[in-house]
Design a protein around this motif. Sequence first.
Motif, PDB file in Angstrom:
ATOM      1  N   ASP A  64     -16.662 -52.368 -50.906  1.00 22.08           N
ATOM      2  CA  ASP A  64     -17.094 -53.422 -51.825  1.00 22.08           C
ATOM      3  C   ASP A  64     -17.948 -52.877 -52.964  1.00 22.08           C
ATOM      4  O   ASP A  64     -18.625 -53.638 -53.660  1.00 22.08           O
ATOM      5  N   GLY A  65     -17.942 -51.567 -53.124  1.00 19.85           N
ATOM      6  CA  GLY A  65     -18.620 -50.964 -54.259  1.00 19.85           C
ATOM      7  C   GLY A  65     -20.092 -50.681 -54.073  1.00 19.85           C
ATOM      8  O   GLY A  65     -20.796 -50.382 -55.046  1.00 19.85           O
ATOM      9  N   LEU A  66     -20.592 -50.741 -52.841  1.00 22.33           N
ATOM     10  CA  LEU A  66     -22.002 -50.449 -52.609  1.00 22.33           C
ATOM     11  C   LEU A  66     -22.218 -48.945 -52.490  1.00 22.33           C
ATOM     12  O   LEU A  66     -21.616 -48.280 -51.657  1.00 22.33           O
ATOM     13  N   ARG A  67     -23.092 -48.403 -53.349  1.00 18.90           N
ATOM     14  CA  ARG A  67     -23.414 -46.973 -53.320  1.00 18.90           C
ATOM     15  C   ARG A  67     -24.814 -46.709 -52.778  1.00 18.90           C
ATOM     16  O   ARG A  67     -25.037 -45.730 -52.076  1.00 18.90           O
ATOM     17  N   GLU A  68     -25.769 -47.578 -53.136  1.00 22.26           N
ATOM     18  CA  GLU A  68     -27.156 -47.369 -52.730  1.00 22.26           C
ATOM     19  C   GLU A  68     -27.822 -48.727 -52.491  1.00 22.26           C
ATOM     20  O   GLU A  68     -27.407 -49.738 -53.062  1.00 22.26           O
ATOM     21  N   VAL A  69     -28.869 -48.705 -51.689  1.00 23.04           N
ATOM     22  CA  VAL A  69     -29.684 -49.896 -51.458  1.00 23.04           C
ATOM     23  C   VAL A  69     -31.104 -49.603 -51.927  1.00 23.04           C
ATOM     24  O   VAL A  69     -31.685 -48.563 -51.581  1.00 23.04           O
ATOM     25  N   TYR A  70     -31.653 -50.493 -52.712  1.00 25.96           N
ATOM     26  CA  TYR A  70     -33.007 -50.346 -53.231  1.00 25.96           C
ATOM     27  C   TYR A  70     -33.960 -51.059 -52.286  1.00 25.96           C
ATOM     28  O   TYR A  70     -34.196 -52.260 -52.388  1.00 25.96           O
ATOM     29  N   TRP A  71     -34.502 -50.312 -51.321  1.00 21.82           N
ATOM     30  CA  TRP A  71     -35.394 -50.888 -50.321  1.00 21.82           C
ATOM     31  C   TRP A  71     -36.794 -51.075 -50.897  1.00 21.82           C
ATOM     32  O   TRP A  71     -37.229 -50.331 -51.789  1.00 21.82           O
ATOM     33  N   PRO A 251     -42.625 -60.107 -30.995  1.00 19.16           N
ATOM     34  CA  PRO A 251     -43.340 -59.407 -32.069  1.00 19.16           C
ATOM     35  C   PRO A 251     -42.934 -57.949 -32.262  1.00 19.16           C
ATOM     36  O   PRO A 251     -42.958 -57.455 -33.389  1.00 19.16           O
ATOM     37  N   ARG A 252     -42.567 -57.275 -31.192  1.00 25.43           N
ATOM     38  CA  ARG A 252     -42.109 -55.887 -31.340  1.00 25.43           C
ATOM     39  C   ARG A 252     -40.586 -55.920 -31.488  1.00 25.43           C
ATOM     40  O   ARG A 252     -39.852 -55.907 -30.510  1.00 25.43           O
ATOM     41  N   CYS A 253     -40.126 -55.988 -32.735  1.00 23.92           N
ATOM     42  CA  CYS A 253     -38.693 -56.144 -32.963  1.00 23.92           C
ATOM     43  C   CYS A 253     -38.280 -55.461 -34.254  1.00 23.92           C
ATOM     44  O   CYS A 253     -39.118 -55.049 -35.069  1.00 23.92           O
ATOM     45  N   GLY A 254     -36.980 -55.351 -34.452  1.00 22.53           N
ATOM     46  CA  GLY A 254     -36.435 -54.776 -35.666  1.00 22.53           C
ATOM     47  C   GLY A 254     -36.347 -55.805 -36.780  1.00 22.53           C
ATOM     48  O   GLY A 254     -36.902 -56.905 -36.696  1.00 22.53           O
ATOM     49  N   ARG A 255     -35.643 -55.442 -37.834  1.00 24.38           N
ATOM     50  CA  ARG A 255     -35.461 -56.330 -38.974  1.00 24.38           C
ATOM     51  C   ARG A 255     -33.988 -56.296 -39.407  1.00 24.38           C
ATOM     52  O   ARG A 255     -33.348 -55.250 -39.393  1.00 24.38           O
ATOM     53  N   GLN A 256     -33.469 -57.469 -39.786  1.00 25.46           N
ATOM     54  CA  GLN A 256     -32.165 -57.525 -40.409  1.00 25.46           C
ATOM     55  C   GLN A 256     -32.348 -57.513 -41.928  1.00 25.46           C
ATOM     56  O   GLN A 256     -33.445 -57.766 -42.424  1.00 25.46           O
ATOM     57  N   ALA A 257     -31.282 -57.223 -42.639  1.00 23.14           N
ATOM     58  CA  ALA A 257     -31.341 -57.118 -44.093  1.00 23.14           C
ATOM     59  C   ALA A 257     -30.447 -58.155 -44.746  1.00 23.14           C
ATOM     60  O   ALA A 257     -29.403 -58.537 -44.208  1.00 23.14           O
ATOM     61  N   SER A 258     -30.871 -58.613 -45.917  1.00 20.97           N
ATOM     62  CA  SER A 258     -30.031 -59.430 -46.787  1.00 20.97           C
ATOM     63  C   SER A 258     -29.965 -58.703 -48.118  1.00 20.97           C
ATOM     64  O   SER A 258     -31.008 -58.342 -48.685  1.00 20.97           O
ATOM     65  N   LEU A 259     -28.761 -58.474 -48.613  1.00 22.16           N
ATOM     66  CA  LEU A 259     -28.612 -57.679 -49.823  1.00 22.16           C
ATOM     67  C   LEU A 259     -27.507 -58.214 -50.713  1.00 22.16           C
ATOM     68  O   LEU A 259     -26.570 -58.868 -50.260  1.00 22.16           O
ATOM     69  N   ILE A 260     -27.647 -57.924 -52.006  1.00 26.69           N
ATOM     70  CA  ILE A 260     -26.707 -58.410 -53.012  1.00 26.69           C
ATOM     71  C   ILE A 260     -26.576 -57.357 -54.096  1.00 26.69           C
ATOM     72  O   ILE A 260     -27.549 -56.695 -54.456  1.00 26.69           O
ATOM     73  N   TRP A 261     -25.346 -57.200 -54.610  1.00 25.16           N
ATOM     74  CA  TRP A 261     -25.120 -56.173 -55.635  1.00 25.16           C
ATOM     75  C   TRP A 261     -23.956 -56.563 -56.525  1.00 25.16           C
ATOM     76  O   TRP A 261     -23.164 -57.446 -56.217  1.00 25.16           O
ATOM     77  N   ILE A 262     -23.860 -55.859 -57.662  1.00 20.12           N
ATOM     78  CA  ILE A 262     -22.764 -56.019 -58.612  1.00 20.12           C
ATOM     79  C   ILE A 262     -21.755 -54.916 -58.324  1.00 20.12           C
ATOM     80  O   ILE A 262     -22.098 -53.738 -58.298  1.00 20.12           O
ATOM     81  N   SER A 263     -20.513 -55.294 -58.095  1.00 25.02           N
ATOM     82  CA  SER A 263     -19.478 -54.327 -57.777  1.00 25.02           C
ATOM     83  C   SER A 263     -18.684 -53.969 -59.038  1.00 25.02           C
ATOM     84  O   SER A 263     -18.416 -54.816 -59.895  1.00 25.02           O
ATOM     85  N   GLU A 264     -18.291 -52.719 -59.133  1.00 22.20           N
ATOM     86  CA  GLU A 264     -17.428 -52.287 -60.233  1.00 22.20           C
ATOM     87  C   GLU A 264     -15.984 -52.668 -59.976  1.00 22.20           C
ATOM     88  O   GLU A 264     -15.140 -52.548 -60.874  1.00 22.20           O
ATOM     89  N   ASN A 265     -15.694 -53.119 -58.749  1.00 23.93           N
ATOM     90  CA  ASN A 265     -14.316 -53.454 -58.379  1.00 23.93           C
ATOM     91  C   ASN A 265     -14.229 -54.918 -57.969  1.00 23.93           C
ATOM     92  O   ASN A 265     -14.276 -55.237 -56.791  1.00 23.93           O
ATOM     93  N   PRO A 266     -14.126 -55.833 -58.930  1.00 22.03           N
ATOM     94  CA  PRO A 266     -14.082 -57.257 -58.593  1.00 22.03           C
ATOM     95  C   PRO A 266     -12.816 -57.616 -57.812  1.00 22.03           C
ATOM     96  O   PRO A 266     -11.822 -56.919 -57.867  1.00 22.03           O
TER      97      PRO A 266
END
Length: 266
Positions: A64-71, A251-266
């Motif tokens: 889906d065109g994801l190269r990097e994530v800006y954390w 309380p001692r747990c991990g984290r899920q991520a939500s992310l969004i990006w612009i793809s070069e391949n629509p």
Amino acid sequence: MLIRPDWPAPNNIRALATTRLLPAGASVAPESRYSGFNLASHVDDNPRAVEAHRRALLANAAADGLREVYWLNQTHSTTLVEVPRDRDIDLAVCPDADASISRRCGVASAVLTADCLPVLLCNRGGFEVAAVHAGWRGLCQGILLKAVAQMMSPSQQLLAWLGPAISAEYFEVGAEVREAFLRDFAGPSAAEINCAFSSPHTDRAGVTRYFADLYALARMQLKALGVSAIYGGEFCTYGDAERFFSYRREPRCGRQASLIWISENP
């Protein structure tokens, strides 16, 4: 295992939310201290395990065109940053912020949560996206308001997706939280805000408590800002232990991520 928003975003916009379940082709690194697909480096998990999971996330979204994530290093603030557009990104440096805007193809804006509300934004033109970490403090103090204001597009041209968060059924708060929203929350009326704090009751110590609806609060502020295209909001991180990490539940747990990006391949 990976949640993809059901919303009418432009064809070149990609978005997803992870769960604690493993995406296709991924495996929990044996040195992981958490049960599931943890993507957070600040929760005392083994750094090698977190890095392995982040690589697996990139691999799953590469098509889906994801190269990097800006954390980000999230601090429950109202600080927003923009993903650099004209230079290489040093992914080892995570800015202290709770929202980011990206106008760069292939580089995702992302937030980590385990009960707080993630909000993803994009414009109808498909040239800018944002990810917002909206815990009750940041939401009350204006992080979502700031994100909408710093998009280049008018609010009427924005779409919003509300990702996995704790539902009102489980989010018990003190009267001071309700009072903070009534005092500081911009946009909605006092009557609207009151509707998001239900079932007042007293605990064993005689202290008044409420159940707060983060989803409702975010929706009402977005609408007050002129954003009418709002989607998502059907999840509960606390109630769905199979799919989601929840800090209130464990309380001692991990984290899920939500992310969004612009793809070069629509």
